[in-house]
Design an enzyme around this catalytic site. Structure first.
Site, PDB file in Angstrom:
ATOM      1  N   CYS A 267      -4.752 -19.004 -33.858  1.00 30.49           N
ATOM      2  CA  CYS A 267      -3.552 -18.639 -33.389  1.00 30.49           C
ATOM      3  C   CYS A 267      -2.676 -18.675 -34.575  1.00 30.49           C
ATOM      4  O   CYS A 267      -1.790 -17.902 -34.952  1.00 30.49           O
ATOM      5  CB  CYS A 267      -2.993 -19.172 -32.298  1.00 30.49           C
TER       6      CYS A 267
ATOM      7  N   GLY B  27     -11.083 -37.964   4.107  1.00 31.65           N
ATOM      8  CA  GLY B  27     -10.535 -38.458   5.351  1.00 31.65           C
ATOM      9  C   GLY B  27      -9.514 -39.830   4.685  1.00 31.65           C
ATOM     10  O   GLY B  27      -9.758 -40.034   3.663  1.00 31.65           O
ATOM     11  N   PRO B  28      -9.174 -40.617   5.670  1.00 28.22           N
ATOM     12  CA  PRO B  28      -8.230 -41.755   5.200  1.00 28.22           C
ATOM     13  C   PRO B  28      -8.884 -42.808   4.342  1.00 28.22           C
ATOM     14  O   PRO B  28      -8.184 -43.384   3.543  1.00 28.22           O
ATOM     15  CB  PRO B  28      -7.695 -42.206   6.458  1.00 28.22           C
TER      16      PRO B  28
ATOM     17  N   ALA C 126      -3.920 -32.937   5.951  1.00 32.11           N
ATOM     18  CA  ALA C 126      -2.912 -32.472   6.875  1.00 32.11           C
ATOM     19  C   ALA C 126      -2.670 -33.710   7.807  1.00 32.11           C
ATOM     20  O   ALA C 126      -3.590 -34.504   8.078  1.00 32.11           O
ATOM     21  CB  ALA C 126      -3.768 -31.509   7.831  1.00 32.11           C
TER      22      ALA C 126
ATOM     23  N   CYS D 174      -2.957 -23.164 -31.911  1.00 29.90           N
ATOM     24  CA  CYS D 174      -4.311 -23.688 -32.340  1.00 29.90           C
ATOM     25  C   CYS D 174      -4.615 -23.490 -33.684  1.00 29.90           C
ATOM     26  O   CYS D 174      -4.137 -22.238 -34.226  1.00 29.90           O
ATOM     27  CB  CYS D 174      -5.572 -23.428 -31.388  1.00 29.90           C
TER      28      CYS D 174
ATOM     29  N   ASP E 156     -16.814 -33.625  10.609  1.00 30.79           N
ATOM     30  CA  ASP E 156     -16.718 -32.187  10.792  1.00 30.79           C
ATOM     31  C   ASP E 156     -17.422 -31.229  10.420  1.00 30.79           C
ATOM     32  O   ASP E 156     -17.324 -30.037  10.405  1.00 30.79           O
ATOM     33  CB  ASP E 156     -15.281 -32.144   9.886  1.00 30.79           C
TER      34      ASP E 156
ATOM     35  N   GLU F  82      -0.827 -16.380 -27.937  1.00 28.93           N
ATOM     36  CA  GLU F  82      -0.043 -15.765 -28.905  1.00 28.93           C
ATOM     37  C   GLU F  82      -0.496 -14.602 -29.420  1.00 28.93           C
ATOM     38  O   GLU F  82       0.327 -13.524 -29.713  1.00 28.93           O
ATOM     39  CB  GLU F  82      -0.244 -16.689 -30.215  1.00 28.93           C
TER      40      GLU F  82
ATOM     41  N   ARG G 130      -8.753 -23.967  -3.248  1.00 34.50           N
ATOM     42  CA  ARG G 130     -10.144 -24.191  -3.217  1.00 34.50           C
ATOM     43  C   ARG G 130     -10.525 -23.099  -4.273  1.00 34.50           C
ATOM     44  O   ARG G 130     -11.615 -23.315  -5.030  1.00 34.50           O
ATOM     45  CB  ARG G 130     -11.015 -23.972  -1.948  1.00 34.50           C
TER      46      ARG G 130
END
Ligand SMILES: NC(=O)c1ccc[n+]([C@@H]2O[C@H](COP(=O)([O-])OP(=O)(O)OC[C@H]3O[C@@H](n4cnc5c(N)ncnc54)[C@H](OP(=O)(O)O)[C@@H]3O)[C@@H](O)[C@H]2O)c1
Length: 365
Positions: free
Chosen positions: A108, A298-299, A177, A99, A223, A73, A207
């Site tokens: 504000c 992972g899954p 992925a 606020c 990995d 604002e 990230r």
């Protein structure tokens, strides 16, 4: 600033559509798009945008740019005055209820009252016990206030902030992925990456704006990931790297154990092979101040997070089929069960990959 002025010129025409509903939606969406520029810069504060309008003309606009900085604002009022405009008699369109408390910045509500704004249209009530109640303060000062849900973008913008404040849990963004035939794990000997460079670039940008990146010990063992934001123009915040294990520690000599890369490494071991996911998320929100958490596992762990109903948003990078044809969101196969309760927002081609973006409550409308 130049692009802001161009935006205001095009919006002016839109706003003069003599359709107040459409105008509120357009102004709140504009405010939300401004606010989104600061994703990763303002948390644990909410992203907030504001637009000041009088007689169908945009007088000024602004957004909360960084944690501790001016609120939206006050940014919009400063922009208005910089352009030589007087905000008296303006309507303020704000993505979150203004606020009314003294924090790192003054209230504000004071700024809007002093500026002579006559009406405030906001997309979401402030749920925070400390800062809520601004609409009441404004109304007592004679300023009409209206909660308006016409812009899904503006309403949903505050979801992560509202979730943390009201539940003590961070907003969880899952990313994975998958191959065209629905696998997250390639066979030994196959190329390790399923997605292409463009998809990887998008992941690094994600990230670079989250508070924590959570993975599982299975992924670390397979990995040896670094889990840092690389090749990004500006890293907005350095995420804490969190590994959930069933009890065992990090493999000796892995990158995270050696402390490679920026960002603290936190290992959260569970009992009897299972970390308590809700407790882990609550810890990240309460003790580490995390608003947004990226899940890159992972899954096994993905399935557990999904079963607990913890996933709020997902980016799925789908590799093309053997004939190069894109993989549609309706062809994600077994992984679709992890997306229950989420709505497809958008599918975007990234070279021959496709990024499917899902979100709780969607954004459509
Ligand atoms: N396609 C992709 O986007 C993607 C992303 C990441 C990883 N991957 C692949 O996924 C494979 C690893 O898969 P993964 O499923 O073994 O790894 P994971 O999901 O990252 O980790 C699984 C491990 O997490 C631990 N864990 C702690 N709390 C748990 C809970 N509440 N529920 C379930 N597990 C919990 C368990 O460790 P304990 O064994 O200690 O009990 C479990 O074995 C790798 O080949 C990696 O390349 C693919």
């Amino acid at each position: 600033m130049g692009s802001n002025l161009r935006t205001s010129a095009s919006i002016r025409g839109h706003y003069c559509l003599r359709d107040p509903m459409n105008a509120s939606s357009a102004m709140l969406s504009l405010a939300a798009r401004l606010a989104l520029r600061a994703a990763g810069d303002v948390e644990p504060n909410p992203m907030v945008g504001a637009v000041l309008v009088r007689d169908g003309v945009v007088l000024g606009m602004g957004h909360h740019r960084r944690f501790g900085g001016l609120h939206a604002e006050r940014e919009a009022l400063a922009d208005c005055r910089r352009r030589g405009n007087d905000p008296r008699g303006a309507i303020a369109f704000v993505t979150l209820e203004p606020c009314c408390h003294h924090g790192k910045q003054p209230p504000c509500t004071d700024a809007l009252i002093e500026a002579g704004v006559v009406r405030v249209v906001y997309a979401r009530p402030d749920p925070h016990a400390v800062s809520a109640g601004g609409a009441g303060v404004l109304e007592r000062a004679g300023i009409a206030c209206e909660l308006c849900g016409d812009s899904p973008l503006a309403t949903r913008l505050s979801d992560p902030f509202v979730k943390r404040v009201t539940t003590g849990l961070p907003w969880v963004i899952a990313k994975w992925a998958q191959t065209a035939d629905g696998r997250l794990i390639t066979r030994p000997g196959e190329a390790r990456w399923i997605s292409n460079e463009l998809s990887l670039g998008r992941v690094h940008r994600l990230r670079a704006r989250v508070d924590a990146i959570v993975t599982g010990i299975g992924t670390v063992a397979a990995d040896d990931p670094l889990l840092t934001a690389r090749g990004v123009r500006r890293v907005r915040r350095v995420a804490e790297r969190v590994v959930l294990t069933g009890g065992r520690g990090l493999p000796a000599g892995c990158k995270l154990a050696r402390g490679e890369g920026a960002g603290e490494v936190l290992v959260l071991p569970g009992f009897a092979g299972r970390a308590d996911l809700g407790a882990a998320l609550r810890l990240l929100a309460a003790e580490r101040g995390a608003t947004n958490v990226l899940l890159e596992c992972g899954p096994t762990l993905l399935a557990a997070f999904a079963a607990g109903g913890f996933i709020d948003e997902a980016f799925v990078y789908a590799a093309p089929g053997p004939d190069g044809a894109p993989t549609g969101a309706d062809c994600l196969g077994a992984c679709c069960v992890w997306l229950a309760g989420l709505t497809l927002v958008r599918s975007k081609p990234l070279g021959r990959d496709t990024e499917h973006w899902f979100r709780r409550n969607g954004l459509a409308g």
